[in-house]
Write a protein that holds these residues in place. Structure first.
Motif, PDB file in Angstrom:
ATOM      1  N   THR A 191       0.852  -1.187   0.000  1.00 29.00           N
ATOM      2  CA  THR A 191       0.000   0.000   0.000  1.00 29.00           C
ATOM      3  C   THR A 191       0.888   1.237   0.000  1.00 29.00           C
ATOM      4  O   THR A 191       1.804   1.356   0.826  1.00 29.00           O
ATOM      5  CB  THR A 191      -0.914   0.024   1.236  1.00 29.00           C
ATOM      6  OG1 THR A 191      -1.802  -1.091   1.180  1.00 29.00           O
ATOM      7  CG2 THR A 191      -1.729   1.309   1.277  1.00 29.00           C
ATOM      8  N   LEU A 192       0.624   2.146  -0.938  1.00 29.90           N
ATOM      9  CA  LEU A 192       1.333   3.428  -1.009  1.00 29.90           C
ATOM     10  C   LEU A 192       0.352   4.527  -0.634  1.00 29.90           C
ATOM     11  O   LEU A 192      -0.744   4.628  -1.198  1.00 29.90           O
ATOM     12  CB  LEU A 192       1.865   3.678  -2.420  1.00 29.90           C
ATOM     13  CG  LEU A 192       2.723   2.577  -3.045  1.00 29.90           C
ATOM     14  CD1 LEU A 192       3.151   2.984  -4.456  1.00 29.90           C
ATOM     15  CD2 LEU A 192       3.930   2.282  -2.183  1.00 29.90           C
TER      16      LEU A 192
ATOM     17  N   TRP B  94      -1.393  13.490  -7.785  1.00 27.46           N
ATOM     18  CA  TRP B  94      -0.744  12.188  -7.872  1.00 27.46           C
ATOM     19  C   TRP B  94      -1.340  11.280  -8.941  1.00 27.46           C
ATOM     20  O   TRP B  94      -0.962  10.101  -9.030  1.00 27.46           O
ATOM     21  CB  TRP B  94      -0.859  11.475  -6.521  1.00 27.46           C
ATOM     22  CG  TRP B  94      -0.282  12.207  -5.366  1.00 27.46           C
ATOM     23  CD1 TRP B  94      -0.969  12.775  -4.318  1.00 27.46           C
ATOM     24  CD2 TRP B  94       1.102  12.448  -5.095  1.00 27.46           C
ATOM     25  NE1 TRP B  94      -0.097  13.339  -3.422  1.00 27.46           N
ATOM     26  CE2 TRP B  94       1.181  13.158  -3.870  1.00 27.46           C
ATOM     27  CE3 TRP B  94       2.286  12.128  -5.773  1.00 27.46           C
ATOM     28  CZ2 TRP B  94       2.396  13.546  -3.321  1.00 27.46           C
ATOM     29  CZ3 TRP B  94       3.484  12.524  -5.218  1.00 27.46           C
ATOM     30  CH2 TRP B  94       3.539  13.216  -4.011  1.00 27.46           C
TER      31      TRP B  94
ATOM     32  N   THR C 195      -0.266   7.350  -9.414  1.00 28.47           N
ATOM     33  CA  THR C 195      -1.132   6.296  -8.871  1.00 28.47           C
ATOM     34  C   THR C 195      -1.665   5.396  -9.983  1.00 28.47           C
ATOM     35  O   THR C 195      -1.822   4.193  -9.783  1.00 28.47           O
ATOM     36  CB  THR C 195      -2.288   6.896  -8.054  1.00 28.47           C
ATOM     37  OG1 THR C 195      -3.065   7.783  -8.860  1.00 28.47           O
ATOM     38  CG2 THR C 195      -1.765   7.642  -6.836  1.00 28.47           C
TER      39      THR C 195
ATOM     40  N   CYS D 220       0.326  -2.310  -7.141  1.00 28.94           N
ATOM     41  CA  CYS D 220       0.284  -1.640  -5.842  1.00 28.94           C
ATOM     42  C   CYS D 220      -1.139  -1.169  -5.513  1.00 28.94           C
ATOM     43  O   CYS D 220      -1.973  -0.988  -6.399  1.00 28.94           O
ATOM     44  CB  CYS D 220       1.204  -0.421  -5.836  1.00 28.94           C
ATOM     45  SG  CYS D 220       2.949  -0.797  -6.065  1.00 28.94           S
TER      46      CYS D 220
ATOM     47  N   CYS E 240      -2.837   2.094  -4.177  1.00 27.00           N
ATOM     48  CA  CYS E 240      -2.454   3.505  -4.058  1.00 27.00           C
ATOM     49  C   CYS E 240      -3.582   4.306  -3.427  1.00 27.00           C
ATOM     50  O   CYS E 240      -4.715   4.295  -3.927  1.00 27.00           O
ATOM     51  CB  CYS E 240      -2.113   4.078  -5.427  1.00 27.00           C
ATOM     52  SG  CYS E 240      -0.707   3.269  -6.225  1.00 27.00           S
TER      53      CYS E 240
ATOM     54  N   SER F 160      -4.631   8.178  -1.932  1.00 26.02           N
ATOM     55  CA  SER F 160      -4.299   9.606  -1.863  1.00 26.02           C
ATOM     56  C   SER F 160      -5.475  10.338  -1.234  1.00 26.02           C
ATOM     57  O   SER F 160      -6.615   9.865  -1.296  1.00 26.02           O
ATOM     58  CB  SER F 160      -3.987  10.165  -3.255  1.00 26.02           C
ATOM     59  OG  SER F 160      -5.077   9.946  -4.135  1.00 26.02           O
TER      60      SER F 160
ATOM     61  N   THR G 118       8.107   8.033 -10.938  1.00 26.85           N
ATOM     62  CA  THR G 118       7.518   6.725 -10.690  1.00 26.85           C
ATOM     63  C   THR G 118       8.567   5.625 -10.755  1.00 26.85           C
ATOM     64  O   THR G 118       8.564   4.691  -9.940  1.00 26.85           O
ATOM     65  CB  THR G 118       6.390   6.454 -11.701  1.00 26.85           C
ATOM     66  OG1 THR G 118       5.474   7.547 -11.701  1.00 26.85           O
ATOM     67  CG2 THR G 118       5.640   5.186 -11.343  1.00 26.85           C
TER      68      THR G 118
END
Length: 294
Positions: free
Chosen positions: A28-29, A42, A46, A54, A56, A58, A269
């Motif tokens: 998880t980002l 982003w 993303t 991933c 993502c 925000s 990225t």
């Protein structure tokens, strides 16, 4: 291309925060934007990282975008940090934080002061605990200009183009809609609460000793990305940071300014992917980048 899933999440004191999520995988980002930005800053990153597997996330900081505004214009760093902590703790696992400018400083404070640490790793995007005042003043001057707003999206696009001359393309109306609100007088004004330009912005330097102390206590993996043409981060501030966090990795992105992710999204990225691949147990595949990334 998958559209983000948006929901409202209660922040530090119950203030609603607009949160987007893309992707279903891991790691998880969590992306935290800079002062005066929104979660849409982003989008390019993303989209690319979600396509790689991933998850993502925000969000709009309080007083920005679609998140709530503080009553009576009361904005304090503790509230912003509490919001970031609330979003991080709402995730299924400790996220890798990707924080630009203000978002990076909030993440740095939490990483150094909170135990157990709320993040798995930290990516700082063109920010260090001490910064160049001239660059911050330029940002604030942009935010304070045109308090009466704009007649249309074209006029707003011209203002952004003058502020970001390195960008080849001007913002289109559909890109500007999330950044502007139409007032009762029919004029378009920026998405942020004007009260943010009070003490929260002007007194930021008094927090530098706290941030320097927090940096010295960071134990998690850290990546610092700086723009070659940044006027907020300098060789001196980077060198100071690397002394405080000797295990941190630093990469200077050629040609990029303080608006690093927007200036050089592919390079930005790519550096995140390389950093994730080196995390313990966090290796990623490296497929080709989507052509759509901007």
């Amino acid at each position: 291309m998958e559209q983000p899933r948006t929901r409202l999440l209660p922040g530090h004191d119950g203030l609603p925060l607009a949160v987007d999520a893309r992707g279903e995988g891991a790691p998880t980002l969590l992306f935290a934007h800079g002062f005066g930005q929104t979660r849409q800053a982003w989008d390019g990153a993303t989209r690319a990282l979600a396509a790689m597997g991933c998850r993502c996330v925000s969000f709009d900081c309080r007083g920005h975008g679609e998140s709530g505004r503080a009553a009576e214009g009361d904005y304090r760093i503790e509230q912003f940090a509490g919001d970031l902590l609330a979003v991080a703790q709402a995730q299924p696992e400790p996220p890798v934080l990707v924080g630009a400018s203000m978002g990076g400083l909030l993440g740095l404070a939490l990483a150094g002061e909170t135990r157990p640490a709320p993040f798995r790793a930290l990516v700082l995007v063109d920010i260090t605990p001490r910064w160049e005042a001239a660059g911050v003043e330029r940002i604030l001057a942009f935010m304070q200009a045109h308090p009466d707003g704009f007649a249309d999206y074209r006029e707003a696009a011209e203002h952004i183009a003058a502020y970001l001359p390195q960008r080849r393309e001007r913002k289109r109306e559909e890109q500007l809609r999330p950044l502007l609100r139409e007032g009762a007088d029919g004029r378009l004004r920026w998405h942020w609460d004007p009260a943010l330009l009070g003490s929260m912005a002007r007194e930021s330097e008094r927090h530098q000793p706290r941030l320097l102390a927090a940096a010295a206590r960071v134990e998690m993996p850290v990546l610092l990305l700086s723009g070659e043409r940044s006027d907020v981060v300098s060789r001196e501030t980077v060198a100071e940071f690397l002394k405080l966090v000797p295990h941190a990795r630093h990469v200077e992105v050629p040609g990029a300014t303080h608006m690093l992710a927007g200036d050089a999204n592919d390079a930005f990225t790519g550096q995140i992917v390389a950093f994730l691949e080196d995390l313990p147990g966090g290796a990623l595949r490296r497929p080709a980048f989507p052509q759509e990334v901007q």
